[in-house]
Design a protein around this motif. Structure first.
Motif, PDB file in Angstrom:
ATOM      1  N   UNK A  42       0.831  -1.217   0.000  1.00 21.79           N
ATOM      2  CA  UNK A  42       0.000   0.000   0.000  1.00 21.79           C
ATOM      3  C   UNK A  42       0.862   1.263   0.000  1.00 21.79           C
ATOM      4  N   UNK A  43       1.982   1.234   0.739  1.00 19.67           N
ATOM      5  CA  UNK A  43       2.883   2.391   0.761  1.00 19.67           C
ATOM      6  C   UNK A  43       3.476   2.633  -0.622  1.00 19.67           C
ATOM      7  N   UNK A  44       3.910   1.552  -1.277  1.00 19.91           N
ATOM      8  CA  UNK A  44       4.424   1.688  -2.640  1.00 19.91           C
ATOM      9  C   UNK A  44       3.341   2.234  -3.575  1.00 19.91           C
ATOM     10  N   UNK A  45       2.132   1.748  -3.465  1.00 22.61           N
ATOM     11  CA  UNK A  45       1.045   2.198  -4.345  1.00 22.61           C
ATOM     12  C   UNK A  45       0.745   3.680  -4.128  1.00 22.61           C
ATOM     13  N   UNK A  46       0.726   4.109  -2.880  1.00 25.03           N
ATOM     14  CA  UNK A  46       0.454   5.511  -2.570  1.00 25.03           C
ATOM     15  C   UNK A  46       1.529   6.419  -3.165  1.00 25.03           C
ATOM     16  N   UNK A  47       2.785   6.050  -2.954  1.00 30.69           N
ATOM     17  CA  UNK A  47       3.882   6.873  -3.460  1.00 30.69           C
ATOM     18  C   UNK A  47       3.945   6.839  -4.983  1.00 30.69           C
ATOM     19  N   UNK A  76       1.469   6.733  -7.000  1.00 31.39           N
ATOM     20  CA  UNK A  76       0.446   7.660  -7.486  1.00 31.39           C
ATOM     21  C   UNK A  76       0.997   9.082  -7.535  1.00 31.39           C
ATOM     22  N   UNK A  77       1.752   9.462  -6.525  1.00 32.72           N
ATOM     23  CA  UNK A  77       2.360  10.799  -6.495  1.00 32.72           C
ATOM     24  C   UNK A  77       3.470  10.883  -7.531  1.00 32.72           C
ATOM     25  N   UNK A  78       4.308   9.863  -7.603  1.00 25.25           N
ATOM     26  CA  UNK A  78       5.431   9.851  -8.544  1.00 25.25           C
ATOM     27  C   UNK A  78       4.950  10.016  -9.987  1.00 25.25           C
ATOM     28  N   UNK A  79       3.787   9.476 -10.289  1.00 23.78           N
ATOM     29  CA  UNK A  79       3.231   9.583 -11.645  1.00 23.78           C
ATOM     30  C   UNK A  79       2.946  11.030 -12.043  1.00 23.78           C
ATOM     31  N   UNK A  80       2.867  11.924 -11.074  1.00 24.88           N
ATOM     32  CA  UNK A  80       2.578  13.336 -11.344  1.00 24.88           C
ATOM     33  C   UNK A  80       3.828  14.198 -11.534  1.00 24.88           C
ATOM     34  N   UNK A  81       5.007  13.639 -11.287  1.00 28.65           N
ATOM     35  CA  UNK A  81       6.250  14.410 -11.382  1.00 28.65           C
ATOM     36  C   UNK A  81       6.560  14.716 -12.843  1.00 28.65           C
ATOM     37  N   UNK A  94       6.659   9.652  -0.055  1.00 29.75           N
ATOM     38  CA  UNK A  94       5.569   9.973  -0.985  1.00 29.75           C
ATOM     39  C   UNK A  94       4.898  11.275  -0.564  1.00 29.75           C
ATOM     40  N   UNK A  95       4.725  11.452   0.738  1.00 27.76           N
ATOM     41  CA  UNK A  95       4.167  12.700   1.279  1.00 27.76           C
ATOM     42  C   UNK A  95       5.109  13.862   0.951  1.00 27.76           C
ATOM     43  N   UNK A  96       6.422  13.653   1.178  1.00 26.19           N
ATOM     44  CA  UNK A  96       7.410  14.700   0.875  1.00 26.19           C
ATOM     45  C   UNK A  96       7.330  15.103  -0.592  1.00 26.19           C
ATOM     46  N   UNK A  97       7.224  14.097  -1.465  1.00 25.32           N
ATOM     47  CA  UNK A  97       7.157  14.362  -2.899  1.00 25.32           C
ATOM     48  C   UNK A  97       5.883  15.121  -3.253  1.00 25.32           C
ATOM     49  N   UNK A  98       4.763  14.706  -2.696  1.00 31.96           N
ATOM     50  CA  UNK A  98       3.496  15.403  -2.953  1.00 31.96           C
ATOM     51  C   UNK A  98       3.614  16.863  -2.543  1.00 31.96           C
ATOM     52  N   UNK A  99       4.164  17.099  -1.392  1.00 32.66           N
ATOM     53  CA  UNK A  99       4.335  18.466  -0.891  1.00 32.66           C
ATOM     54  C   UNK A  99       5.239  19.273  -1.830  1.00 32.66           C
TER      55      UNK A  99
END
Length: 189
Positions: free
Chosen positions: A13-18, A20-25, A123-128
């Motif tokens: 789940x942690x990999x999946x969450x991150x 999702x964010x990585x796909x937006x970079x 993933x949170x850091x990346x989203x931010x």
């Protein structure tokens, strides 16, 4: 295989969450600042892609190579790291092993929990950093926050670059569970 899936569920789940964010970079964001003061987005991506592989190498007793994972296809690099880590932590007997790390002895389960928290929080850091919502998988964030309260000691905290975690901060209300976890791990929210 079913028990392996249950055992590695949080990590998955942690990999999946991150992911999702990585796909937006976007390439133009790789030099952007992150909540991890000493890392830009490129360094952050290299860290969390590499940490999945590092965790796998630690439990399997193999070597982990450093590479610029942000130089190519981000998602392909991340998917490969995710596959390697999930396979390693899902291997028979791995979670019961005792693993020597530079900062102490840990069970395979403890190491998997560290990698899980690392993946999710970065993933949170990346989203931010890239201006995406930080309200990531609320149920997982709540679980990881409860675990972090048990696992993280005051002796684990200090200035960035000298300690694993920064001093806990208070998130601005209303704080999502992911924001609360990030604040507990030393991020300013």
């Amino acid at each position: 295989m079913e028990s392996e899936s249950v055992v590695t569920q949080q990590l998955r789940r942690a990999f999946a969450s991150t992911r999702t964010v990585l796909a937006e970079v976007r390439p133009s964001q790789l030099d952007a600042a992150t909540p991890c003061v000493s890392w830009d987005v490129r360094a952050l991506i290299n860290h969390f892609v590499g940490s999945g592989r590092w965790g796998a190498a630690m439990v399997l007793g193999t070597e982990s190579a450093d590479k610029d994972y942000a130089a190519g296809d981000l998602l392909a690099s991340y998917d490969d790291s995710r596959r390697v880590a999930l396979a390693a932590f899902g291997s028979a007997g791995v979670l019961e092993k005792t693993i020597e790390l530079p900062f102490g002895r840990f069970s395979g389960t403890d190491l998997m929990n560290m990698v899980t928290r690392d993946q999710f929080t970065h993933g949170w850091d990346l989203a931010r950093a890239i201006g995406q919502p930080t309200d990531l998988d609320s149920d997982l964030a709540t679980e990881l926050l409860a675990q972090a309260h048990l696992d993280i000691l005051d002796t684990d905290r200090g200035p960035e670059g000298r300690a694993i975690f920064g001093p806990a901060t208070k998130p601005s209300p209303p704080a999502s569970p992911a924001d609360q976890l990030a604040a507990f791990l030393g991020r300013t929210c």
